[in-house]
Scaffold this motif. Structure first.
Motif, PDB file in Angstrom:
ATOM      1  N   GLY A  40       0.817  -1.214   0.000  1.00 38.52           N
ATOM      2  CA  GLY A  40       0.000   0.000   0.000  1.00 38.52           C
ATOM      3  C   GLY A  40       0.847   1.259   0.000  1.00 38.52           C
ATOM      4  N   LEU A  41       1.970   1.229   0.717  1.00 40.72           N
ATOM      5  CA  LEU A  41       2.829   2.416   0.809  1.00 40.72           C
ATOM      6  C   LEU A  41       3.649   2.629  -0.459  1.00 40.72           C
ATOM      7  CD1 LEU A  41       3.992   1.899   4.497  1.00 40.72           C
ATOM      8  CD2 LEU A  41       2.603   3.795   3.653  1.00 40.72           C
ATOM      9  N   VAL A  42       4.147   1.536  -1.045  1.00 37.24           N
ATOM     10  CA  VAL A  42       4.932   1.660  -2.288  1.00 37.24           C
ATOM     11  C   VAL A  42       4.049   2.197  -3.415  1.00 37.24           C
ATOM     12  CG1 VAL A  42       6.118   0.342  -4.096  1.00 37.24           C
ATOM     13  CG2 VAL A  42       6.632  -0.102  -1.691  1.00 37.24           C
ATOM     14  N   GLY A  43       2.786   1.748  -3.476  1.00 36.42           N
ATOM     15  CA  GLY A  43       1.887   2.197  -4.533  1.00 36.42           C
ATOM     16  C   GLY A  43       1.090   3.430  -4.176  1.00 36.42           C
ATOM     17  N   TYR A  44       1.454   4.081  -3.060  1.00 31.55           N
ATOM     18  CA  TYR A  44       0.648   5.177  -2.523  1.00 31.55           C
ATOM     19  C   TYR A  44       0.485   6.351  -3.500  1.00 31.55           C
ATOM     20  CZ  TYR A  44      -0.609   9.146   0.401  1.00 31.55           C
ATOM     21  OH  TYR A  44      -1.214  10.262   0.904  1.00 31.55           O
ATOM     22  N   LEU A  45       1.539   6.670  -4.261  1.00 40.40           N
ATOM     23  CA  LEU A  45       1.477   7.838  -5.157  1.00 40.40           C
ATOM     24  C   LEU A  45       0.629   7.565  -6.398  1.00 40.40           C
ATOM     25  CD1 LEU A  45       5.172   9.101  -4.898  1.00 40.40           C
ATOM     26  CD2 LEU A  45       3.152   9.976  -3.718  1.00 40.40           C
ATOM     27  N   ARG A  46       0.311   6.311  -6.686  1.00 38.34           N
ATOM     28  CA  ARG A  46      -0.631   5.884  -7.731  1.00 38.34           C
ATOM     29  C   ARG A  46      -0.269   6.365  -9.133  1.00 38.34           C
ATOM     30  NH1 ARG A  46      -5.919   7.692  -4.692  1.00 38.34           N
ATOM     31  NH2 ARG A  46      -4.396   9.168  -3.879  1.00 38.34           N
ATOM     32  N   ASN A  47       0.997   6.645  -9.395  1.00 37.94           N
ATOM     33  CA  ASN A  47       1.429   6.877 -10.777  1.00 37.94           C
ATOM     34  C   ASN A  47       1.860   5.530 -11.367  1.00 37.94           C
ATOM     35  OD1 ASN A  47       4.048   6.376  -9.776  1.00 37.94           O
ATOM     36  ND2 ASN A  47       4.306   8.537  -9.255  1.00 37.94           N
ATOM     37  N   SER A  48       2.255   5.519 -12.640  1.00 37.32           N
ATOM     38  CA  SER A  48       2.549   4.242 -13.305  1.00 37.32           C
ATOM     39  C   SER A  48       3.720   3.518 -12.640  1.00 37.32           C
ATOM     40  CB  SER A  48       2.847   4.482 -14.791  1.00 37.32           C
ATOM     41  OG  SER A  48       3.949   5.377 -14.926  1.00 37.32           O
ATOM     42  N   ASP A  49       4.764   4.287 -12.233  1.00 33.95           N
ATOM     43  CA  ASP A  49       5.921   3.661 -11.571  1.00 33.95           C
ATOM     44  C   ASP A  49       5.513   3.016 -10.255  1.00 33.95           C
ATOM     45  OD1 ASP A  49       7.522   4.473 -13.600  1.00 33.95           O
ATOM     46  OD2 ASP A  49       8.477   6.133 -12.510  1.00 33.95           O
ATOM     47  N   ALA A  50       4.691   3.730  -9.487  1.00 38.21           N
ATOM     48  CA  ALA A  50       4.276   3.230  -8.174  1.00 38.21           C
ATOM     49  C   ALA A  50       3.413   1.972  -8.312  1.00 38.21           C
ATOM     50  CB  ALA A  50       3.507   4.315  -7.419  1.00 38.21           C
ATOM     51  N   ILE A  51       2.506   1.993  -9.287  1.00 32.79           N
ATOM     52  CA  ILE A  51       1.623   0.826  -9.464  1.00 32.79           C
ATOM     53  C   ILE A  51       2.430  -0.392  -9.929  1.00 32.79           C
ATOM     54  CG2 ILE A  51      -0.279  -0.096 -10.858  1.00 32.79           C
ATOM     55  CD1 ILE A  51      -1.448   2.775 -10.806  1.00 32.79           C
ATOM     56  N   GLU A  52       3.369  -0.170 -10.859  1.00 28.19           N
ATOM     57  CA  GLU A  52       4.196  -1.280 -11.338  1.00 28.19           C
ATOM     58  C   GLU A  52       5.061  -1.841 -10.207  1.00 28.19           C
ATOM     59  OE1 GLU A  52       6.710  -0.279 -14.630  1.00 28.19           O
ATOM     60  OE2 GLU A  52       7.875  -2.133 -14.457  1.00 28.19           O
ATOM     61  N   ALA A  53       5.697  -0.920  -9.440  1.00 30.56           N
ATOM     62  CA  ALA A  53       6.553  -1.372  -8.337  1.00 30.56           C
ATOM     63  C   ALA A  53       5.727  -2.082  -7.261  1.00 30.56           C
ATOM     64  CB  ALA A  53       7.285  -0.176  -7.721  1.00 30.56           C
ATOM     65  N   GLY A  54       4.546  -1.541  -6.964  1.00 32.57           N
ATOM     66  CA  GLY A  54       3.690  -2.169  -5.971  1.00 32.57           C
ATOM     67  C   GLY A  54       3.231  -3.540  -6.413  1.00 32.57           C
ATOM     68  N   PHE A  55       2.902  -3.672  -7.722  1.00 40.63           N
ATOM     69  CA  PHE A  55       2.463  -4.974  -8.242  1.00 40.63           C
ATOM     70  C   PHE A  55       3.600  -5.999  -8.148  1.00 40.63           C
ATOM     71  CE2 PHE A  55       1.988  -7.958 -11.814  1.00 40.63           C
ATOM     72  CZ  PHE A  55       0.770  -8.518 -11.476  1.00 40.63           C
ATOM     73  N   LYS A  56       4.808  -5.567  -8.552  1.00 42.57           N
ATOM     74  CA  LYS A  56       5.956  -6.483  -8.474  1.00 42.57           C
ATOM     75  C   LYS A  56       6.225  -6.900  -7.024  1.00 42.57           C
ATOM     76  CE  LYS A  56       9.454  -5.772 -11.251  1.00 42.57           C
ATOM     77  NZ  LYS A  56      10.685  -5.240 -11.856  1.00 42.57           N
ATOM     78  N   TYR A  57       6.088  -5.928  -6.114  1.00 41.87           N
ATOM     79  CA  TYR A  57       6.341  -6.230  -4.694  1.00 41.87           C
ATOM     80  C   TYR A  57       5.326  -7.237  -4.161  1.00 41.87           C
ATOM     81  CZ  TYR A  57       7.316  -5.609   0.237  1.00 41.87           C
ATOM     82  OH  TYR A  57       7.650  -5.849   1.545  1.00 41.87           O
ATOM     83  N   VAL A  58       4.048  -7.049  -4.532  1.00 46.56           N
ATOM     84  CA  VAL A  58       3.027  -7.935  -3.976  1.00 46.56           C
ATOM     85  C   VAL A  58       3.153  -9.338  -4.560  1.00 46.56           C
ATOM     86  CG1 VAL A  58       1.109  -7.558  -5.601  1.00 46.56           C
ATOM     87  CG2 VAL A  58       0.628  -7.950  -3.193  1.00 46.56           C
ATOM     88  N   VAL A  59       3.542  -9.450  -5.847  1.00 42.64           N
ATOM     89  CA  VAL A  59       3.718 -10.781  -6.445  1.00 42.64           C
ATOM     90  C   VAL A  59       4.864 -11.530  -5.759  1.00 42.64           C
ATOM     91  CG1 VAL A  59       4.412 -12.000  -8.549  1.00 42.64           C
ATOM     92  CG2 VAL A  59       2.726 -10.175  -8.676  1.00 42.64           C
ATOM     93  N   LEU A  60       6.010 -10.843  -5.625  1.00 44.56           N
ATOM     94  CA  LEU A  60       7.142 -11.489  -4.961  1.00 44.56           C
ATOM     95  C   LEU A  60       6.860 -11.726  -3.477  1.00 44.56           C
ATOM     96  CD1 LEU A  60      10.132  -9.691  -6.719  1.00 44.56           C
ATOM     97  CD2 LEU A  60       9.555 -12.117  -6.838  1.00 44.56           C
ATOM     98  N   GLY A  61       6.080 -10.802  -2.875  1.00 48.78           N
ATOM     99  CA  GLY A  61       5.704 -10.990  -1.477  1.00 48.78           C
ATOM    100  C   GLY A  61       4.833 -12.220  -1.293  1.00 48.78           C
TER     101      GLY A  61
END
Length: 493
Positions: free
Chosen positions: A147-168
């Motif tokens: 939630g914190l990584v994707g907090y800014l909701r721009n394309s970079d944040a959403i991509e990084a948040g998605f990658k983090y949650v998959v690996l998590g």
């Protein structure tokens, strides 16, 4: 009278404040930003009282529902995890203060609640004495981090948040499967109880559950080759989150790896493999950092390199080497938090993350730049900063590793320290060069958090032997796993 030296309070109180924040947010949204700071400060008071017991030579045990181990979920603090516990809550408090002035995007109340859960779950991981509890705490940490990584909701944040949650999710699945196999073999989830039962099993029987749990934790600890989430997560996240991810989250994962290897499995046969993984992590992180143009991405790769460094020292296995590893963890956590907090100020002022676009920043904002330089010098290992003494301690102990690998490790540490110094020097040169760009002013309260951390770094740098002597004593306690096992199972306080 409430016993304040109770580790259970360190998890229960932040969880209470998180639920309280959710309830009151619709009515008094503006006060939510102060709650993570308040909860962290209360936790620091509790950590102080626990420290009095720990420094007295005791292992402090917290139970649940009036039961004792192995029937209750146990929270245990010894000298080794006390330092990690102190770092989590100290950095949690300082970074929470920074977030009050840094976070502007809405919904800010959700940001602060997630940040509080991040501090709570990191604390929980550090003190839990139960394998399944450790899995649950990592799940809470992964959800709040996503939630914190994707907090800014721009394309970079959403991509990084998605990658983090998959690996998590991958990491959580591996840990859970390993925990299930351990339970099938031992019939218990208590770490000390598992340790006493696994001692009677063959190394082969322990291999599969150990490997599953290790690689699950290695994802969170950003060890090679499972660290692809980290360089994307740090630049995309708000700088306070980056500081927490780098200074604390990877540290708690590495602590968990150490606890699982030494206390639970006593798996010395894995040490040579861990040494090679650490060497590759150190090499990959520092070389990748050298080629970065984005300042937060450079710091993220630097974190990977530093993680490799203190895991490398730990894998030597002697008390002196583990002490050097723990000292380097302290130096890295504080220094890297300062670097991310000050780089967040630079990015806010410059409007970009590219290092070249920071040309002239040092001449317009000298104080911020000096804080950045102080932390970088300690991280590199320049005298008289703490990092110099911790790296010397690592170099002194790395040759104790048997065979040619000890010499290879020594050469890697020296060579990559030079690489580290060069890429930080390039940043200094850009910052303090002449430039025609005009940087925006920023809220001066943002400087308080990194300034406080620099003061702590200066104090530790003035007393390096006291730091190393304490970590040496703490390392002796984790090596003597029998003390932990008997204290938890015997209920000694």
């Amino acid at each position: 009278m409430v016993n304040l030296a109770n580790p259970t309070l360190l998890v229960a109180l932040p969880l209470f404040f998180a639920f309280l924040s959710i309830i009151i947010a619709p009515f008094t949204k503006k006060v939510i930003k102060f709650i993570p700071l308040l909860a962290s400060l209360i936790n620091l008071v509790i950590v102080y009282f626990i420290g009095v017991e720990v420094f007295g030579g005791n292992i402090v045990i917290g139970g649940t529902a009036g039961l004792t181990a192995p029937f209750a979920i146990v929270l245990a603090v010894d000298k080794f995890n006390y330092l990690i516990l102190l770092l989590v809550n100290l950095l949690g408090a300082v970074i929470s203060f920074y977030n009050i002035f840094y976070v502007k995007e809405e919904p800010s109340d959700r940001f602060h609640i997630l940040f509080l859960l991040l501090i709570m779950s990191s604390t929980w991981i550090t003190i839990t004495g139960d394998l399944f509890n450790m899995f649950v705490a990592f799940e809470v940490l992964s959800i709040s981090s996503f939630g914190l990584v994707g907090y800014l909701r721009n394309s970079d944040a959403i991509e990084a948040g998605f990658k983090y949650v998959v690996l998590g999710m991958l990491a959580g699945s591996l840990i859970l499967l390993g925990v299930v196999l351990v339970y099938a073999q031992t019939g218990t989830l208590n770490m000390a109880h598992i340790a006493s039962k696994l001692d009677t099993l063959s190394a082969y029987s322990k291999l599969i559950p150990f490997v599953l749990i290790f690689f699950g934790l290695a994802v969170e600890g950003a060890l090679f080759p499972l660290n692809s989430w980290l360089p994307d997560a740090h630049p995309a996240a708000p700088s306070g989150v980056s500081a927490m991810l780098s200074g604390i989250i990877t540290t708690t994962a590495i602590y968990s790896i150490i606890r699982v290897i030494v206390t639970v499995f006593n798996y010395s046969a894995f040490i040579p493999y861990l040494y090679i993984i650490a060497l590759l992590t150190l090499f990959f992180g520092e070389i990748a950092a050298f080629y970065q143009k984005d300042i937060k991405r450079m710091l993220a790769y630097s974190t990977i390199g530093q993680t490799g460094l203190f895991v490398l020292a730990f894998s030597v296995g002697t008390q002196g080497a583990i002490s050097a590893s723990l000292s380097q963890i302290i130096n890295h956590s504080i220094s890297k938090a300062i670097l991310f907090l000050t780089s967040g100020i630079m990015i806010e002022s410059a409007g970009v993350r590219d290092i070249e676009d920071l040309r002239g920043f040092g001449k317009q904002h000298i104080f911020t730049s000096i804080l950045f330089v102080f932390a970088a010098l300690s991280l590199i290992g320049i005298p008289p900063f703490l990092g110099f003494f911790t790296k010397i301690a690592i170099l002194q102990n790395i040759l104790d590793f048997q065979g040619i690998l000890g010499y290879i490790g020594f050469a890697f540490i020296l060579g990559l320290a030079i690489v580290e110094g060069v890429y930080f020097y390039k940043v200094f040169a850009v910052m303090f060069s002449n430039g025609d760009k005009s940087f925006k002013n920023f809220n001066q309260w943002l400087l308080v958090a990194p300034f406080l951390l620099v003061l702590i770094l200066v104090v530790l740098s003035a007393r390096p032997m006291e730091v190393i002597n304490y970590t040496y004593s703490a390392s002796g306690q984790i090596i003597q796993r029998t003390l932990y096992i008997t204290s938890v199972l015997g209920g000694l306080k």
